[in-house]
Design an enzyme around this catalytic site. Structure first.
Site, PDB file in Angstrom:
ATOM      1  N   LYS A 206      18.369  -5.199   6.281  1.00  0.00           N
ATOM      2  CA  LYS A 206      17.463  -4.064   6.448  1.00  0.00           C
ATOM      3  C   LYS A 206      16.099  -4.534   6.960  1.00  0.00           C
ATOM      4  O   LYS A 206      15.524  -3.949   7.875  1.00  0.00           O
ATOM      5  CB  LYS A 206      17.302  -3.309   5.131  1.00  0.00           C
ATOM      6  N   GLU A 212      19.026 -15.810   3.320  1.00  0.00           N
ATOM      7  CA  GLU A 212      20.362 -16.345   3.596  1.00  0.00           C
ATOM      8  C   GLU A 212      20.904 -15.798   4.916  1.00  0.00           C
ATOM      9  O   GLU A 212      21.485 -16.537   5.728  1.00  0.00           O
ATOM     10  CB  GLU A 212      21.314 -15.986   2.445  1.00  0.00           C
ATOM     11  N   GLY A 263      21.185  -1.349  -0.944  1.00  0.00           N
ATOM     12  CA  GLY A 263      22.179  -2.245  -0.358  1.00  0.00           C
ATOM     13  C   GLY A 263      23.586  -2.004  -0.857  1.00  0.00           C
ATOM     14  O   GLY A 263      24.540  -1.981  -0.077  1.00  0.00           O
ATOM     15  N   ARG A 264      23.740  -1.809  -2.156  1.00  0.00           N
ATOM     16  CA  ARG A 264      25.086  -1.636  -2.712  1.00  0.00           C
ATOM     17  C   ARG A 264      25.646  -0.238  -2.455  1.00  0.00           C
ATOM     18  O   ARG A 264      26.786   0.048  -2.816  1.00  0.00           O
ATOM     19  CB  ARG A 264      25.077  -1.958  -4.201  1.00  0.00           C
ATOM     20  N   GLU A 349      24.499  -4.859 -10.830  1.00  0.00           N
ATOM     21  CA  GLU A 349      23.175  -4.802 -10.215  1.00  0.00           C
ATOM     22  C   GLU A 349      22.504  -3.467 -10.501  1.00  0.00           C
ATOM     23  O   GLU A 349      21.279  -3.393 -10.620  1.00  0.00           O
ATOM     24  CB  GLU A 349      23.281  -5.033  -8.702  1.00  0.00           C
ATOM     25  N   HIS A 380      49.733 -13.505 -14.227  1.00  0.00           N
ATOM     26  CA  HIS A 380      50.096 -14.908 -14.394  1.00  0.00           C
ATOM     27  C   HIS A 380      48.858 -15.776 -14.585  1.00  0.00           C
ATOM     28  O   HIS A 380      48.918 -16.999 -14.393  1.00  0.00           O
ATOM     29  CB  HIS A 380      50.901 -15.380 -13.181  1.00  0.00           C
ATOM     30  N   LYS A 489      14.765 -15.980  -5.758  1.00  0.00           N
ATOM     31  CA  LYS A 489      14.407 -16.112  -4.343  1.00  0.00           C
ATOM     32  C   LYS A 489      13.019 -16.740  -4.195  1.00  0.00           C
ATOM     33  O   LYS A 489      12.794 -17.611  -3.352  1.00  0.00           O
ATOM     34  CB  LYS A 489      14.423 -14.736  -3.658  1.00  0.00           C
TER      35      LYS A 489
END
Length: 520
Positions: A206, A212, A263-264, A349, A380, A489
């Site tokens: 954004k 990153e 964001g999510r 979050e 399993h 960050k």
């Protein structure tokens, strides 16, 4: 009374009622007996919502408990809070923002609560039309075979989850890659398989400053130019609101979104461009339509018949009154392999908060830990703990009735396993003794889709969004900020130059020691 002015939920009458009910339930509630004794239990705790059928009858809940949970939601002001969200009020109070991801799914021209929202919807569809037109151009470009989405968090998890889930609808001649980790091994593994002339890079940030994402974007650009690529404008696009920074990078195809898109919650926006390239514009609109159908259900259905609200209130019941601190997600469809990771961000979050909307410390728990893997793989692996471990972990099974493949025998085996695991968790084998003893009476929910389509997936994801809203609203927290991701960050920016200089001044002894060891 406005939601923000309500007393904390543990100060409400329904909270005390639920506490009393939980004490009596802990002395001997048995869901097996409840099912055997009440022929109306399954229909009472089953519901068809848009595209999603839910069977909640194996949960530690009865009509009295659920009615008290409905009272708690009303007393906490959750319905009014929901209406405020849809009306565009700034319910994200710490950032003074509206929360309007539902507007991204609304059909063009749908009347809104205010003229400002009408204008915002028009902007949404102008951007959507431009983004989908670009996606169709990419799909028609026979030279582009590989699309690399570079993002992190919601700019990665949402699109990646949906692209994988809807692989049956994707064009096979085009490969989608997702890079999020700043660890260069991830990007390097993708680049080694690419050619610059047939690659398209989507930079999803954004602000166009996410550390990153921009580290990976710069490395991708350097690789592109080193390998002979020259037309950055053709082979890079930006999903960002920082037009100036994207243009400085050499990008001309820029698709923005708004500060009211978290964001999510962003896969429905321009962040969904890789989805649109994978499945096409028409099916992307079907994804939006499924989510919009669930939006209307959440907004209009009474609490007693409102599936997102019922699930969110069940989460409150388990977290605060029965002490269940986690929930396992078990999708019985391999295409939903990334759904647990997506839901982890959505839930933890959003609701992983220790203070209320006013900043006061909370005396009760909020978000559970979400985790899981697709069945039958989980059977399993960690299902051992679910069946015979010391902790009770509610499980959410997600199954799809109809397969999109034609391999004989597989789908019936898959569905049989899903039904059997839910049955085994409930029934157990308590008389086997010793190591073979299964206590049973372990709670689970079962969500069922007829088919895994763009529309049904959109509804399923929106269901989970509104479920998280419900529990967060009752807990009285702001589910739409994420200050907890910021501190690391900031510290990383301080530590990174120290790795080069060796300066450990001001660091704690442990961090200083590790820094020196990493420097060799």
């Amino acid at each position: 009374m406005a939601w923000a002015d309500r007393p904390r939920c543990d100060q409400l009458p329904a909270w005390g009622q639920l506490r009393a009910l939980s004490q009596s339930l802990k002395t001997g509630y048995d869901v097996r007996a409840a099912l055997a004794d009440d022929p109306g239990r399954v229909p009472r705790f089953s519901q068809q919502a848009p595209e999603v059928f839910a069977d909640l009858s194996k949960n530690w809940i009865d009509a009295g408990i659920e009615n008290a949970l409905f009272d708690l939601a009303e007393q906490a002001g959750m319905p009014a809070h929901r209406d405020a969200m849809f009306a565009g009020e700034r319910i994200n109070n710490t950032e003074q923002r509206a929360v309007l991801h539902t507007l991204l799914r609304a059909p063009a021209g749908t009347p809104q609560a205010t003229p400002d929202l009408d204008a915002a919807l028009a902007e949404v569809h102008a951007t959507l039309d431009a983004m989908l037109a670009y996606a169709e151009r990419v799909r028609a470009d026979g030279q582009i075979t590989d699309i690399v989405n570079i993002g992190i968090g919601g700019s990665d998890l949402g699109p990646q989850m949906v692209v994988r889930a809807l692989d049956a609808y994707a064009a096979p001649e085009r490969r989608l890659h997702f890079v999020s980790n700043v660890d260069g091994h991830e990007l390097d593994a993708v680049l080694r398989r690419l050619k610059p002339e047939s690659s398209l890079f989507l930079i999803a940030s954004k602000t166009f400053t996410t550390a990153e994402t921009m580290a990976n974007a710069r490395s991708a650009l350097a690789w592109f130019q080193r390998e002979g690529g020259s037309d950055v404008a053709r082979h890079f696009a930006a999903l960002s609101s920082n037009v100036e920074a994207a243009r400085a990078f050499g990008i001309t195809n820029i698709f923005g979104f708004w500060d009211w898109v978290g964001g999510r919650y962003s896969l429905w926006s321009a962040i969904g461009l890789p989805i649109a390239i994978a499945i096409g514009a028409e099916r992307f609109r079907e994804l939006l339509a499924g989510a919009h159908a669930m939006d209307r259900h959440f907004r209009e259905a009474p609490l007693q018949a409102n599936l997102p609200a019922r699930l969110g209130l069940l989460d409150v019941w388990y977290r605060n009154f029965l002490g269940f601190t986690s929930r396992s997600i078990a999708p019985y469809h391999s295409a939903l392999a990334r759904l647990p990771a997506y839901l982890q961000q959505l839930e933890m979050e959003s609701n992983g908060k220790r203070v209320d909307r006013r900043g006061g410390a909370l005396p009760y728990g909020t978000s559970p830990v979400l985790w899981g893997e697709p069945g039958t793989n989980g059977q399993h692996a960690y299902f051992q703990m679910l069946h015979q471990g010391t902790d009770v972990v509610p499980v959410e099974f997600i199954a799809v009735r109809e397969a999109t493949h034609s391999l004989p025998g597989h789908q019936s085996a898959l569905l049989a396993n899903a039904l059997a695991q839910a049955q085994a968790l409930m029934q157990g084998k308590p008389d086997a003794g010793g190591h073979r003893d299964f206590p049973g009476n372990r709670p689970s929910s079962f969500l069922l889709l007829q088919q895994l389509t763009p529309r049904s997936l959109g509804a399923l994801v929106a269901l989970q969004e509104h479920r998280v809203f419900t529990s967060g609203s009752v807990w009285g927290i702001n589910s739409f900020d994420q200050w907890g991701v910021e501190l690391g960050k900031v510290l990383a920016k301080d530590i990174e130059p120290r790795l080069a200089s060796g300066d450990a001044s001001g660091l704690d002894a442990s961090t200083a020691g590790l820094l020196q060891r990493l420097r060799g």
